[in-house]
Design a protein around this motif. Structure first.
Motif, short mmCIF file in Angstrom:
data_model
loop_
_atom_site.label_atom_id
_atom_site.label_comp_id
_atom_site.label_asym_id
_atom_site.label_seq_id
_atom_site.Cartn_x
_atom_site.Cartn_y
_atom_site.Cartn_z
N TYR A 186 1.07 -1.35 -0.73
CA TYR A 186 -0.31 0.19 -0.37
C TYR A 186 0.62 1.40 0.50
N CYS A 187 1.59 1.97 0.75
CA CYS A 187 2.91 2.23 0.70
C CYS A 187 3.80 2.97 -0.41
N SER A 188 3.09 1.49 -1.66
CA SER A 188 4.26 2.10 -3.22
C SER A 188 2.88 2.58 -3.66
N THR A 247 2.99 -2.61 4.32
CA THR A 247 2.72 -2.16 4.73
C THR A 247 2.85 -0.08 4.47
N ASP A 248 3.91 0.03 5.13
CA ASP A 248 4.45 1.66 5.24
C ASP A 248 5.52 1.97 4.22
N ASP A 249 6.10 0.55 4.08
CA ASP A 249 7.67 0.87 4.35
C ASP A 249 8.09 0.16 3.52
N CYS A 250 9.08 0.15 2.19
CA CYS A 250 9.89 -0.67 1.35
C CYS A 250 11.43 -1.11 1.71
N TYR A 251 11.95 -1.51 2.22
CA TYR A 251 13.51 -1.98 2.61
C TYR A 251 14.52 -2.59 1.80
N GLU A 288 18.57 -0.64 -7.47
CA GLU A 288 19.12 1.22 -7.17
C GLU A 288 18.10 2.28 -8.58
N HIS A 289 17.61 1.23 -9.57
CA HIS A 289 16.07 1.66 -10.09
C HIS A 289 15.42 2.27 -8.50
N THR A 290 14.59 1.77 -8.71
CA THR A 290 13.61 1.47 -8.08
C THR A 290 13.76 1.80 -6.77
N ARG A 291 14.99 2.05 -5.72
CA ARG A 291 15.64 2.44 -4.89
C ARG A 291 15.43 4.29 -5.35
N ARG A 292 15.81 4.47 -6.30
CA ARG A 292 15.70 5.94 -6.73
C ARG A 292 14.05 6.10 -6.66
N TYR A 293 13.15 5.35 -7.04
CA TYR A 293 12.09 5.86 -7.83
C TYR A 293 11.08 5.95 -6.78
N PHE A 294 10.80 4.98 -5.22
CA PHE A 294 10.73 5.29 -4.24
C PHE A 294 11.42 6.73 -3.35
N PRO A 353 11.56 9.64 -3.81
CA PRO A 353 11.24 10.71 -4.13
C PRO A 353 9.93 10.51 -2.79
N MET A 354 8.89 9.51 -2.47
CA MET A 354 7.59 8.94 -1.42
C MET A 354 8.00 8.56 -0.54
N GLY A 355 9.11 8.94 -0.21
CA GLY A 355 10.10 9.08 1.52
C GLY A 355 10.12 6.94 1.81
N LEU A 356 10.31 6.06 0.59
CA LEU A 356 10.52 5.50 0.93
C LEU A 356 11.51 4.70 0.82
N GLY A 357 11.98 3.24 1.87
CA GLY A 357 13.69 3.35 1.51
C GLY A 357 14.13 4.03 2.01
N ILE A 358 14.18 5.23 2.94
CA ILE A 358 14.84 5.99 2.73
C ILE A 358 15.47 6.23 4.60
N GLU A 359 14.84 5.59 5.48
CA GLU A 359 14.48 5.24 6.70
C GLU A 359 15.37 4.89 7.58
N THR A 360 14.91 3.48 7.49
CA THR A 360 15.41 1.98 7.31
C THR A 360 15.90 1.12 6.26
#
Length: 262
Positions: A47-49, A106-110, A122-128, A130-137
């Protein structure tokens, strides 16, 4: 009797060419809702993405993570998380056998904290990002659980060992581009549809599915009215009742007109 329409996102509603959802698709969704039909997102994404444009649209519900998370209106009807101990074992098995995962919740991607050798990751990392996903944990931090995952592989990967371990309790979907999508056994886009149809007392003949890729196969096998986009995986061919135009050629609106849904 109202109909229930289930839409994949990537390559179905969202163009892989332009990165946008055609206005014709959004207009068609609005028109079919006005006619009393129900519309659902049915996606491999958690859902997060799900793109914000689709979260703002008036869908009746969201079936995410290949059936592991079901939201009807604003209410979460069902959520399935991989048990924590098994989740850590899966990470270890993938890393020991030289594969790289993206873990989806549900709330993030890792992602791994380090840069990987896989451009797809790495493409998916860059895509996510700006959505605030995959950058904190990061995967290296043992403080999260996840619903499903994908993993990338190459000639260095011991794919046989990975399949032997995951096959015990996971279904592996070959996405045919150097990566697998992995979901707990018993869950798929079809299981999500089955839940909605039973819960809302909608007969199978009033269900329509729209998709393009190999993770759409279970719902194509399950529902008679299966619409394949103009560009689609060959595995869908035997089960597609109708092949519409491409996303960019207004394929969603074209198919909905074909079936009298708008």
């Amino acid at each position: 009797m109202r109909n229930a329409l289930f839409f994949d996102i990537d390559g179905t509603l969202l163009s892989d060419v332009t990165g946008k959802i055609p206005d014709s698709a959004l207009d068609a969704l609005k028109k079919t809702i006005e006619l009393g039909n129900l519309t659902f997102i049915n996606t491999g994404r958690c859902y997060c993405s799900v793109p914000m444009e689709l979260k703002r649209a008036p869908f009746s519900g969201y079936l995410c993570g290949c059936g592991t998370y079901i939201m009807l209106g604003d209410e979460v009807m069902f959520s399935r998380i991989i048990p924590h101990k098994r989740g850590r074992e899966i990470i270890r098995v993938l890393q020991e056998n030289h594969a790289e995962p993206i873990l989806e919740a549900t709330d993030d991607c890792y992602f791994s904290k380090r840069i990987t050798r896989f451009e797809g990751i790495e493409h998916t990392r860059r895509y996510f990002a700006p959505m605030g996903l995959g950058i904190e944990t990061y995967i290296e931090q043992d403080r999260f659980d996840y619903d499903k995952f994908v993993f990338y592989y190459d000639q260095k990967t011991n794919l046989a060992a990975i399949k032997a371990n995951l096959g015990k309790d996971m279904d592996l979907i070959d996405r045919q581009n150097g990566f697998f999508e992995v979901v707990p056994k018993g869950f798929s886009k079809a299981s999500g549809i089955a839940y909605i149809l039973e819960h809302m007392n909608i007969p199978m003949e009033n269900a329509y599915v729209f998709g393009d890729s190999s993770n759409d196969l279970p719902m194509f096998q399950y529902v008679k009215h299966a619409v394949a986009m103009g560009v689609h995986s060959n595995v869908l061919e035997p089960y597609a009742e109708f092949v519409t135009k491409t996303v960019e050629e207004d394929g969603i609106a074209f198919a909905m007109k074909h079936y009298g849904l708008i």
